[in-house]
Design an enzyme around this catalytic site. Sequence first.
Site, PDB file in Angstrom:
ATOM      1  N   ASP A   1       9.232 -28.648 129.556  1.00 27.76           N
ATOM      2  CA  ASP A   1       8.468 -27.422 129.336  1.00 27.76           C
ATOM      3  C   ASP A   1       8.158 -26.838 130.705  1.00 27.76           C
ATOM      4  OD1 ASP A   1       6.652 -25.415 128.859  1.00 27.76           O
ATOM      5  OD2 ASP A   1       5.238 -26.653 127.731  1.00 27.76           O
ATOM      6  N   ILE A   2       8.841 -25.756 131.065  1.00 26.15           N
ATOM      7  CA  ILE A   2       8.718 -25.226 132.424  1.00 26.15           C
ATOM      8  C   ILE A   2       7.359 -24.591 132.692  1.00 26.15           C
ATOM      9  CG2 ILE A   2      11.185 -24.924 132.775  1.00 26.15           C
ATOM     10  CD1 ILE A   2      10.787 -21.923 132.201  1.00 26.15           C
TER      11      ILE A   2
ATOM     12  N   ASN B   1      16.272 -17.811 132.630  1.00 26.20           N
ATOM     13  CA  ASN B   1      16.574 -17.252 131.312  1.00 26.20           C
ATOM     14  C   ASN B   1      15.483 -17.518 130.275  1.00 26.20           C
ATOM     15  OD1 ASN B   1      18.393 -16.396 128.940  1.00 26.20           O
ATOM     16  ND2 ASN B   1      17.919 -18.533 128.492  1.00 26.20           N
TER      17      ASN B   1
ATOM     18  N   TYR C   1       5.223  -8.013 125.558  1.00 25.39           N
ATOM     19  CA  TYR C   1       6.548  -8.560 125.865  1.00 25.39           C
ATOM     20  C   TYR C   1       7.271  -7.642 126.832  1.00 25.39           C
ATOM     21  CZ  TYR C   1      11.538  -9.361 125.354  1.00 25.39           C
ATOM     22  OH  TYR C   1      12.880  -9.551 125.622  1.00 25.39           O
TER      23      TYR C   1
ATOM     24  N   ALA D   1       6.048  -5.554 128.887  1.00 21.73           N
ATOM     25  CA  ALA D   1       5.381  -5.588 130.192  1.00 21.73           C
ATOM     26  C   ALA D   1       5.812  -6.798 131.012  1.00 21.73           C
ATOM     27  CB  ALA D   1       3.863  -5.591 130.005  1.00 21.73           C
TER      28      ALA D   1
ATOM     29  N   LYS E   1       8.695  -8.205 130.891  1.00 22.51           N
ATOM     30  CA  LYS E   1      10.052  -7.961 131.366  1.00 22.51           C
ATOM     31  C   LYS E   1      10.067  -6.897 132.465  1.00 22.51           C
ATOM     32  CE  LYS E   1      12.124 -11.058 128.985  1.00 22.51           C
ATOM     33  NZ  LYS E   1      12.708 -12.233 129.687  1.00 22.51           N
TER      34      LYS E   1
END
Length: 255
Positions: free
Chosen positions: A64-65, A91, A155, A157, A159
């Site tokens: 879990d990053i 990604n 979402y 925002a 990106k």
Amino acid sequence: MTVQPNGHLKGQVAIVTGAGSGIGRATAIALARAGARVLGVGRRAEALNETAARQPGIEPMPADITAGGVPQAVVEAATDRWGRLDVLVNNAGATAVMSLADTDADRIAGLLALNVTAPSLLAHAALPHLRAGRGTIINISSTYGHRPLPGAAHYAATKAAVEQLTRSWALELAGDGIRVNAVAPGPTESEALTAAGLPDTVVEQIKQDEAARIPLGRRGTPEEVATWIVHLADPAATWITGQVLTIDGGLELAP
């Protein structure tokens, strides 16, 4: 559409997050086909193992990053195994349908943690190795990083933040020979909508509505996006940095 093996990334080492499905899986496979050694990172061990089984050269790492210390551990796993790191593909991300009326602080924090903070910490951890090999960072944005998305503004925002990170890092790291670019896919076949908790009927309706708005008349495939990620990862792409490449069937042009 698939990337044919030609070995132009032989000797390169890449990290791909969100490698258990969708664009991440397609990217890990495409990079490995091009000759790279790939550390595929994601939360679901079974899905990562399926990715690795499809192409030699992919090493799965369930993680879990967003958890403390994990970005550094991911980078160390790649460099300990292969001695270098050339390509970081940020990604992994989440989609959230959330109107302003339904806005929730915890959901905003979760989006930011996965879509903005984790990629930043991975890039931070990777930086010494990317400097050593004049490597590259490829961030995954979205058409909605630069196009309004009513009902999912937070979402969009995150990106938009990814796109500004890309441009800013490109200038910041140019002196080190590190290239930083992003791809901004339009609606692409993946598990993102289902993972956002939407019912199957709603997911299907969204997909139909999206396809109807796209000038080329369909949603994209993960392989189509992965092809361009591999192009940006290629050491031969020596003079492209700070760019956001939109891959969306013309959606960006549509009213």
